[in-house]
Design a protein around this motif. Structure first.
Motif, short mmCIF file in Angstrom:
data_model
loop_
_atom_site.label_atom_id
_atom_site.label_comp_id
_atom_site.label_asym_id
_atom_site.label_seq_id
_atom_site.Cartn_x
_atom_site.Cartn_y
_atom_site.Cartn_z
N TRP A 1 47.99 90.33 82.14
CA TRP A 1 47.88 88.88 82.06
C TRP A 1 48.85 88.30 81.07
O TRP A 1 49.06 88.85 80.01
N LEU A 2 49.38 87.18 81.43
CA LEU A 2 50.32 86.48 80.57
C LEU A 2 49.62 85.92 79.35
O LEU A 2 50.21 85.85 78.28
N LEU B 1 39.83 91.15 69.20
CA LEU B 1 38.82 91.43 68.17
C LEU B 1 39.04 92.80 67.52
O LEU B 1 38.70 92.99 66.35
N PHE B 2 39.61 93.71 68.25
CA PHE B 2 39.81 95.05 67.72
C PHE B 2 41.16 95.23 67.04
O PHE B 2 41.49 96.33 66.61
N GLN B 3 41.93 94.16 66.92
CA GLN B 3 43.23 94.26 66.22
C GLN B 3 43.05 94.11 64.75
O GLN B 3 42.28 93.44 64.23
N LEU C 1 34.53 84.77 74.19
CA LEU C 1 33.60 85.78 74.74
C LEU C 1 32.29 85.15 75.21
O LEU C 1 31.67 85.65 76.14
N GLN C 2 31.85 84.07 74.58
CA GLN C 2 30.65 83.38 75.05
C GLN C 2 30.88 82.77 76.43
O GLN C 2 29.99 82.75 77.26
N SER D 1 35.91 89.15 78.86
CA SER D 1 37.30 88.79 78.59
C SER D 1 38.01 89.95 77.88
O SER D 1 37.80 90.19 76.70
N THR D 2 38.86 90.62 78.61
CA THR D 2 39.61 91.74 78.04
C THR D 2 40.48 91.26 76.90
O THR D 2 40.61 91.93 75.88
N GLY D 3 41.08 90.09 77.05
CA GLY D 3 41.96 89.57 76.01
C GLY D 3 41.23 89.34 74.70
O GLY D 3 41.71 89.71 73.64
#
Length: 184
Positions: A12-13, A182-184, A169-170, A175-177
């Motif tokens: 995804w862009l 969040l994990f960065q 996310l709510q 949402s993969t993005g």
């Protein structure tokens, strides 16, 4: 922010902020609204973009725009190819014109791409302004929320980043993005 590299992977862009800030290639053409899918041989325009055929897409878009210079959708496609090829200033100009010409429902997608280009040019405050304006008009625009989250994260504002990413996310719990950010 690092400069854009070539985008060669499907995805995804809208995750461009995340990938740019990690120094990875931007990933997709899904965020570009393409309502008419012309066929070029066996491939559609979107497939050419997904396969990383940016030089070819740029040529097709430029030819189409010579025939119909006020085609906002084709200007957005051209901008995507320009950004993928590292010509961010041309991408910015194409997107600004595309936004002027496009119907409102397509303009926010193009504004998200514009924010990514601005971030790639190092204009993070301008990128943030574009994304905030989108969320004021469309508070459920997850791509704008993710972009704001990533910009906040890169600026060192973990609380602000978490707020935007949690909002995304709510709206879209899968949402993969937002999850990746969040994990960065």
């Amino acid at each position: 922010m690092t400069a854009y590299k070539t985008f060669r992977h499907p995805g995804w862009l809208a995750l461009g902020f995340l990938l740019l800030s990690c120094g990875l290639p931007l990933r997709s053409a899904q965020a570009i609204p393409i309502t008419i899918e012309p066929i070029f041989g066996e491939l559609t325009l979107r497939q050419l973009l997904q396969q990383g055929e940016f030089v070819r897409v740029r040529g097709i878009a430029e030819a189409r725009l010579r025939e119909t210079p006020d085609d906002g959708e084709m200007l957005a496609v051209l901008a995507y190819a320009e950004a993928a090829l590292g010509d961010l200033e041309s991408a910015r100009q194409s997107l600004e014109r595309a936004i002027e010409l496009s119907p409102p429902e397509a303009a926010d997608d193009q504004r998200v791409l514009l924010a990514e280009v601005l971030a790639g040019l190092g204009e993070t405050e301008a990128a943030e302004r574009v994304l905030i304006a989108i969320t004021e008009r469309a508070p459920r625009n997850t791509r704008a929320l993710i972009g704001l989250g990533i910009l906040n994260s890169r600026a060192g504002d973990a609380a602000g980043a978490g707020n935007y990413l949690n909002r995304a996310l709510q709206i879209d719990p899968e949402s993969t993005g937002a999850l990746m950010a969040l994990f960065q």
